[in-house]
Design a protein around this motif. Structure first.
Motif, PDB file in Angstrom:
ATOM      1  N   GLU A 215       0.832  -1.196   0.000  1.00 15.64           N
ATOM      2  CA  GLU A 215       0.000   0.000   0.000  1.00 15.64           C
ATOM      3  C   GLU A 215       0.872   1.253   0.000  1.00 15.64           C
ATOM      4  O   GLU A 215       1.868   1.340   0.718  1.00 15.64           O
ATOM      5  N   HIS A 216       0.493   2.226  -0.851  1.00 15.26           N
ATOM      6  CA  HIS A 216       1.173   3.518  -0.976  1.00 15.26           C
ATOM      7  C   HIS A 216       2.590   3.403  -1.540  1.00 15.26           C
ATOM      8  O   HIS A 216       3.335   4.399  -1.529  1.00 15.26           O
ATOM      9  N   GLN A 217       2.976   2.244  -2.031  1.00 14.02           N
ATOM     10  CA  GLN A 217       4.284   2.098  -2.675  1.00 14.02           C
ATOM     11  C   GLN A 217       4.148   2.325  -4.175  1.00 14.02           C
ATOM     12  O   GLN A 217       3.129   1.969  -4.778  1.00 14.02           O
ATOM     13  N   GLU A 218       5.177   2.909  -4.780  1.00 12.28           N
ATOM     14  CA  GLU A 218       5.118   3.246  -6.198  1.00 12.28           C
ATOM     15  C   GLU A 218       5.723   2.171  -7.087  1.00 12.28           C
ATOM     16  O   GLU A 218       5.589   2.228  -8.308  1.00 12.28           O
ATOM     17  N   GLN A 219       6.392   1.198  -6.496  1.00 13.12           N
ATOM     18  CA  GLN A 219       7.021   0.124  -7.259  1.00 13.12           C
ATOM     19  C   GLN A 219       6.527  -1.237  -6.774  1.00 13.12           C
ATOM     20  O   GLN A 219       6.166  -1.387  -5.608  1.00 13.12           O
ATOM     21  N   PRO A 220       6.515  -2.225  -7.634  1.00 14.46           N
ATOM     22  CA  PRO A 220       6.161  -3.579  -7.201  1.00 14.46           C
ATOM     23  C   PRO A 220       7.256  -4.159  -6.318  1.00 14.46           C
ATOM     24  O   PRO A 220       8.350  -3.601  -6.202  1.00 14.46           O
ATOM     25  N   SER A 221       6.961  -5.280  -5.718  1.00 13.71           N
ATOM     26  CA  SER A 221       7.911  -5.919  -4.811  1.00 13.71           C
ATOM     27  C   SER A 221       7.782  -7.428  -4.932  1.00 13.71           C
ATOM     28  O   SER A 221       6.678  -7.968  -4.906  1.00 13.71           O
ATOM     29  N   THR A 222       8.929  -8.100  -5.043  1.00 13.79           N
ATOM     30  CA  THR A 222       8.968  -9.557  -5.029  1.00 13.79           C
ATOM     31  C   THR A 222       9.546 -10.026  -3.709  1.00 13.79           C
ATOM     32  O   THR A 222      10.558  -9.498  -3.252  1.00 13.79           O
ATOM     33  N   ALA A 223       8.903 -11.008  -3.097  1.00 12.83           N
ATOM     34  CA  ALA A 223       9.378 -11.570  -1.837  1.00 12.83           C
ATOM     35  C   ALA A 223       9.736 -13.031  -2.038  1.00 12.83           C
ATOM     36  O   ALA A 223       9.056 -13.757  -2.775  1.00 12.83           O
ATOM     37  N   ALA A 224      10.802 -13.472  -1.402  1.00 12.61           N
ATOM     38  CA  ALA A 224      11.191 -14.889  -1.373  1.00 12.61           C
ATOM     39  C   ALA A 224      10.919 -15.423   0.034  1.00 12.61           C
ATOM     40  O   ALA A 224      11.071 -14.705   1.020  1.00 12.61           O
ATOM     41  N   PHE A 225      10.526 -16.707   0.110  1.00  7.46           N
ATOM     42  CA  PHE A 225      10.086 -17.285   1.379  1.00  7.46           C
ATOM     43  C   PHE A 225      10.730 -18.636   1.639  1.00  7.46           C
ATOM     44  O   PHE A 225      10.955 -19.430   0.726  1.00  7.46           O
ATOM     45  N   TRP A 226      10.983 -18.896   2.936  1.00  7.80           N
ATOM     46  CA  TRP A 226      11.482 -20.190   3.417  1.00  7.80           C
ATOM     47  C   TRP A 226      10.717 -20.566   4.688  1.00  7.80           C
ATOM     48  O   TRP A 226      10.163 -19.695   5.371  1.00  7.80           O
ATOM     49  N   LEU A 227      10.737 -21.845   5.020  1.00  7.15           N
ATOM     50  CA  LEU A 227      10.228 -22.327   6.296  1.00  7.15           C
ATOM     51  C   LEU A 227      11.324 -23.096   7.017  1.00  7.15           C
ATOM     52  O   LEU A 227      12.027 -23.901   6.408  1.00  7.15           O
ATOM     53  N   GLY A 228      11.478 -22.848   8.315  1.00  9.04           N
ATOM     54  CA  GLY A 228      12.499 -23.568   9.064  1.00  9.04           C
ATOM     55  C   GLY A 228      12.349 -23.371  10.561  1.00  9.04           C
ATOM     56  O   GLY A 228      11.494 -22.604  11.027  1.00  9.04           O
ATOM     57  N   ARG A 229      13.207 -24.072  11.290  1.00 18.22           N
ATOM     58  CA  ARG A 229      13.250 -23.945  12.746  1.00 18.22           C
ATOM     59  C   ARG A 229      14.568 -23.267  13.105  1.00 18.22           C
ATOM     60  O   ARG A 229      15.610 -23.918  13.166  1.00 18.22           O
ATOM     61  N   TRP A 230      14.488 -21.953  13.307  1.00 18.57           N
ATOM     62  CA  TRP A 230      15.686 -21.167  13.557  1.00 18.57           C
ATOM     63  C   TRP A 230      15.624 -20.523  14.935  1.00 18.57           C
ATOM     64  O   TRP A 230      14.594 -19.978  15.329  1.00 18.57           O
ATOM     65  N   PRO A 231      16.738 -20.507  15.652  1.00 23.06           N
ATOM     66  CA  PRO A 231      16.739 -19.861  16.967  1.00 23.06           C
ATOM     67  C   PRO A 231      16.747 -18.343  16.853  1.00 23.06           C
ATOM     68  O   PRO A 231      17.164 -17.771  15.837  1.00 23.06           O
ATOM     69  N   ARG A 232      16.314 -17.729  17.897  1.00 28.43           N
ATOM     70  CA  ARG A 232      16.353 -16.263  17.961  1.00 28.43           C
ATOM     71  C   ARG A 232      17.772 -15.763  17.789  1.00 28.43           C
ATOM     72  O   ARG A 232      18.716 -16.341  18.317  1.00 28.43           O
ATOM     73  N   GLY A 233      17.935 -14.704  16.996  1.00 26.57           N
ATOM     74  CA  GLY A 233      19.233 -14.069  16.830  1.00 26.57           C
ATOM     75  C   GLY A 233      20.108 -14.686  15.769  1.00 26.57           C
ATOM     76  O   GLY A 233      21.277 -14.292  15.635  1.00 26.57           O
ATOM     77  N   ILE A 234      19.605 -15.629  14.991  1.00 31.88           N
ATOM     78  CA  ILE A 234      20.426 -16.284  13.976  1.00 31.88           C
ATOM     79  C   ILE A 234      20.764 -15.327  12.843  1.00 31.88           C
ATOM     80  O   ILE A 234      21.763 -15.507  12.133  1.00 31.88           O
ATOM     81  N   LEU A 235      19.963 -14.266  12.651  1.00 35.18           N
ATOM     82  CA  LEU A 235      20.224 -13.243  11.640  1.00 35.18           C
ATOM     83  C   LEU A 235      20.336 -11.877  12.308  1.00 35.18           C
ATOM     84  O   LEU A 235      19.695 -11.641  13.339  1.00 35.18           O
ATOM     85  N   PRO A 236      21.111 -10.959  11.731  1.00 38.46           N
ATOM     86  CA  PRO A 236      21.234  -9.614  12.324  1.00 38.46           C
ATOM     87  C   PRO A 236      19.889  -8.904  12.379  1.00 38.46           C
ATOM     88  O   PRO A 236      19.143  -8.884  11.398  1.00 38.46           O
ATOM     89  N   SER A 237      19.590  -8.320  13.524  1.00 36.96           N
ATOM     90  CA  SER A 237      18.338  -7.589  13.695  1.00 36.96           C
ATOM     91  C   SER A 237      18.464  -6.172  13.145  1.00 36.96           C
ATOM     92  O   SER A 237      19.528  -5.537  13.251  1.00 36.96           O
ATOM     93  N   LEU A 238      17.368  -5.662  12.600  1.00 40.84           N
ATOM     94  CA  LEU A 238      17.327  -4.300  12.101  1.00 40.84           C
ATOM     95  C   LEU A 238      16.765  -3.330  13.144  1.00 40.84           C
ATOM     96  O   LEU A 238      16.743  -2.119  12.921  1.00 40.84           O
ATOM     97  N   VAL A 239      16.311  -3.887  14.257  1.00 44.74           N
ATOM     98  CA  VAL A 239      15.754  -3.036  15.310  1.00 44.74           C
ATOM     99  C   VAL A 239      16.337  -3.404  16.675  1.00 44.74           C
ATOM    100  O   VAL A 239      15.796  -3.073  17.699  1.00 44.74           O
TER     101      VAL A 239
END
Length: 239
Positions: A215-239
């Motif tokens: 919504e309110h975006q001017e360009q389309p967006s493609t998303a890629a998806f996975w399913l898994g069992r990952w622990p907290r913190g396995i990827l760098p947080s942005l917040v």
């Protein structure tokens, strides 16, 4: 358990988030399936109370936690291989989904093309008592535009208890339970989180109402998806 977001910087989270409530799609919403749950559209900045509501407890279950992350994406890396360093050899790549710009929600029913609205995934097909143990979904925004993930604050087990008070232990929670809940006049708080190109989330999409949005975006967006069992913190947080 309700929506819990892992964060260390409240200002960074607030800068990405807005809140609203869910409503039932009206007959005039002809692009949606009848009974679909959709955002009210009245998004507002996250207040102190909203921030407290999504704050994770000290020891949350990883399987029910939302994380806003930067996956190890780089041009030329096969997407199927992106999750190899994350430690779950049984994680699966689900593929990609393209959303045109300006969509309040993005997921459609492949049978007829109508939008399904906010929904619950069911890859693991778990009953009520085990629903909170499902695999989490990893999403990576490939761009070019930004997109949002919309998450409901009421979990599938709570909705199932409300809709099926006598025999909820025998049920398999489903999108239809959320539709019945909202059609009965109940409210569900929503949080919308912005994801720019190269950013993503880990979320319990089999446990929380959700969908993408451009919504309110001017360009389309493609998303890629996975399913898994990952622990907290396995990827760098942005917040």
């Amino acid at each position: 358990m309700p929506l819990h977001i892992a964060f260390g910087d409240p200002a960074a989270l607030r800068a990405r988030c807005e809140v609203a409530t869910a409503r039932a799609a009206s007959p005039d919403d002809v692009e949606y399936e009848p009974g679909s749950v959709v955002p009210s559209g009245q998004w507002r900045p996250m207040a102190d109370a909203d921030l407290r509501a999504v704050s994770a407890p000290r020891r949350p279950l990883d399987s029910t936690l939302v994380e806003i992350v930067r996956p190890p994406f780089r041009d030329g890396l096969p997407l199927e291989d992106l999750i190899r360093p994350m430690g779950d050899p049984e994680a699966v790549y689900l593929g990609q989904a393209l959303a045109r710009a300006g969509m309040a929600t993005t997921t459609d029913n492949y049978r007829d093309g109508r939008l399904v609205g906010l929904h619950l995934d069911n890859w693991d097909k778990l009953p009520y008592a085990e629903k909170h143990t499902a695999r989490r979904r990893l999403c990576l925004n490939l761009g070019p535009g930004s997109r949002y993930v919309i998450l409901g604050a009421l979990d599938a087990q709570a909705v199932c208890r409300a809709v099926h008070p006598e025999d909820h232990h025998e049920w398999y929670p489903h999108t239809e339970d959320y539709r019945a809940y909202v059609a009965g006049g109940q409210s569900i708080p929503l949080t919308r989180i912005r994801l720019d190109r190269g950013e993503g989330y880990l979320a319990p999409t089999e446990y929380l109402l959700h969908d993408g949005s451009t919504e309110h975006q001017e360009q389309p967006s493609t998303a890629a998806f996975w399913l898994g069992r990952w622990p907290r913190g396995i990827l760098p947080s942005l917040v």
